[in-house]
Structures are given as C-alpha cells and as structure tokens.
Write a protein that holds these residues in place. Structure first.
Motif, mmCIF file in Angstrom:
data_model
loop_
_atom_site.group_PDB
_atom_site.id
_atom_site.type_symbol
_atom_site.label_atom_id
_atom_site.label_comp_id
_atom_site.label_asym_id
_atom_site.label_seq_id
_atom_site.Cartn_x
_atom_site.Cartn_y
_atom_site.Cartn_z
ATOM 1 N N PRO A 13 -10.337 20.701 -14.215
ATOM 2 C CA PRO A 13 -10.147 20.991 -12.788
ATOM 3 C C PRO A 13 -8.892 20.361 -12.184
ATOM 4 O O PRO A 13 -8.226 20.992 -11.363
ATOM 5 N N SER A 14 -8.534 19.160 -12.595
ATOM 6 C CA SER A 14 -7.352 18.520 -11.993
ATOM 7 C C SER A 14 -6.062 19.224 -12.402
ATOM 8 O O SER A 14 -5.068 19.160 -11.684
ATOM 9 N N GLU A 15 -6.076 19.917 -13.550
ATOM 10 C CA GLU A 15 -4.901 20.668 -13.995
ATOM 11 C C GLU A 15 -4.961 22.129 -13.549
ATOM 12 O O GLU A 15 -4.007 22.879 -13.743
ATOM 13 N N GLY A 16 -6.118 22.573 -13.017
ATOM 14 C CA GLY A 16 -6.229 23.918 -12.462
ATOM 15 C C GLY A 16 -6.569 25.009 -13.459
ATOM 16 O O GLY A 16 -6.332 26.188 -13.189
ATOM 17 N N PHE A 17 -7.155 24.656 -14.624
ATOM 18 C CA PHE A 17 -7.508 25.690 -15.594
ATOM 19 C C PHE A 17 -8.737 25.288 -16.401
ATOM 20 O O PHE A 17 -9.117 24.128 -16.452
ATOM 21 N N ASP A 18 -9.353 26.293 -17.011
ATOM 22 C CA ASP A 18 -10.365 26.103 -18.044
ATOM 23 C C ASP A 18 -9.732 26.560 -19.347
ATOM 24 O O ASP A 18 -8.875 27.450 -19.353
ATOM 25 N N ARG A 19 -10.170 25.984 -20.468
ATOM 26 C CA ARG A 19 -9.544 26.286 -21.768
ATOM 27 C C ARG A 19 -10.608 26.627 -22.803
ATOM 28 O O ARG A 19 -11.657 26.005 -22.853
ATOM 29 N N ILE A 20 -10.275 27.608 -23.631
ATOM 30 C CA ILE A 20 -11.039 27.864 -24.840
ATOM 31 C C ILE A 20 -10.062 27.753 -25.999
ATOM 32 O O ILE A 20 -8.949 28.286 -25.939
ATOM 33 N N ALA A 21 -10.458 26.980 -27.015
ATOM 34 C CA ALA A 21 -9.557 26.682 -28.127
ATOM 35 C C ALA A 21 -10.227 27.059 -29.446
ATOM 36 O O ALA A 21 -11.438 26.896 -29.618
ATOM 37 N N PHE A 22 -9.404 27.556 -30.358
ATOM 38 C CA PHE A 22 -9.862 28.023 -31.660
ATOM 39 C C PHE A 22 -9.091 27.270 -32.736
ATOM 40 O O PHE A 22 -7.869 27.363 -32.796
ATOM 41 N N GLU A 23 -9.814 26.516 -33.571
ATOM 42 C CA GLU A 23 -9.169 25.727 -34.617
ATOM 43 C C GLU A 23 -9.265 26.465 -35.944
ATOM 44 O O GLU A 23 -10.343 26.913 -36.347
ATOM 45 N N PHE A 24 -8.128 26.571 -36.618
ATOM 46 C CA PHE A 24 -8.028 27.290 -37.885
ATOM 47 C C PHE A 24 -7.422 26.416 -38.971
ATOM 48 O O PHE A 24 -6.542 25.597 -38.686
ATOM 49 N N GLU A 25 -7.863 26.635 -40.194
ATOM 50 C CA GLU A 25 -7.140 26.156 -41.375
ATOM 51 C C GLU A 25 -6.175 27.282 -41.714
ATOM 52 O O GLU A 25 -6.588 28.323 -42.223
#
Length: 134
Positions: A13-25
């Motif tokens: 919230p303090s940066e103004g976004f929500d994030r979804i992250a995908f980790e790959f080998e």
C-alpha cells in the motif's frame, strides 16, 4: 524447460501497488494482457474467478510439473486462490500443457499494471506483475 516453482502475492500500500510474482528455474518467455473471460486451457471450461477485470499471463516455454507429471508447486492453485487485496483479488492456474503455463488474475477493476523480471542470487528468475491500487 523453465520450471515454475513458486507463486507469491503481496500488497504494497505505501508504494501504491499489489504484486503477483512467479519464480522459475530458468527464464521463460511471457505475455500479459486483459481478457474478458477466464477459461481453462485445452477444455475451454469457464473458471469462476472473483474480480471485476482479469489479467491472463502465459509463460512459454515453461512448465509447472516435473518429468513424472507431478506439480513443481507445493500446492498448485488449480482452484482460485482468494487474496483480497485492494487491486489483486484472486488468481488461478488455468493451464500447464505442452510448454505453456497459464495463470489468470482477478482484479478489482481495470487497472494499470507493470511487468518486469529479475534474477535472484540463487540463479532462479522472478517475473512479476505490479497492479496499481485504486
């Protein structure tokens, strides 16, 4: 073949976004864009994903299973996972077939988003989508 090994969602919230992250080998190619309906790859079956707008992520080449067909994710999100953040509402794995991994994200509206990637010190890659909070 790049392997999807983790999916993480977070609210910033303090940066103004929500994030979804995908980790790959390994680093896959990818496309991200809005779709009007969320469907499962192959069957075309409609997915009941909460949200007012939907982002579809397609990673290629990539897979979310090992050579024995077992998921590389601890708990594969084949049913929608509700997160309930200001921008990011839920996500679901909609496909893992013939070198394509598809994931849909339900958003609280049609919001601006930014896609980027980075490599971690352990050699894995993270592709992430930041969605502007309303």
């Amino acid at each position: 073949m790049p392997l999807l090994i983790d999916i993480r969602a977070g609210s910033h919230p303090s940066e103004g976004f929500d994030r979804i992250a995908f980790e790959f080998e390994g680093l896959p190619g990818y496309t991200v864009g809005y779709v009007s309906e969320v469907v499962r790859d192959g069957s075309g079956e409609s997915v009941d994903l909460s949200g007012e707008a939907f982002l579809q992520m397609v990673f290629n080449p990539a897979q979310a299973h090992d050579d024995e067909g077992e998921s590389t994710l601890g708990d594969p999100p084949v049913e929608p996972v509700k997160v309930g953040f200001a921008a990011l509402d839920a996500y679901v794995l909609t496909g893992d077939f013939e070198g394509y991994v598809s994931i849909a994200v339900g958003l609280t509206g049609t919001l601006g988003f930014h896609v980027a990637q980075f490599s971690q010190s352990d050699g894995d890659y993270v592709v992430y989508v930041d969605v502007r909070r309303p």
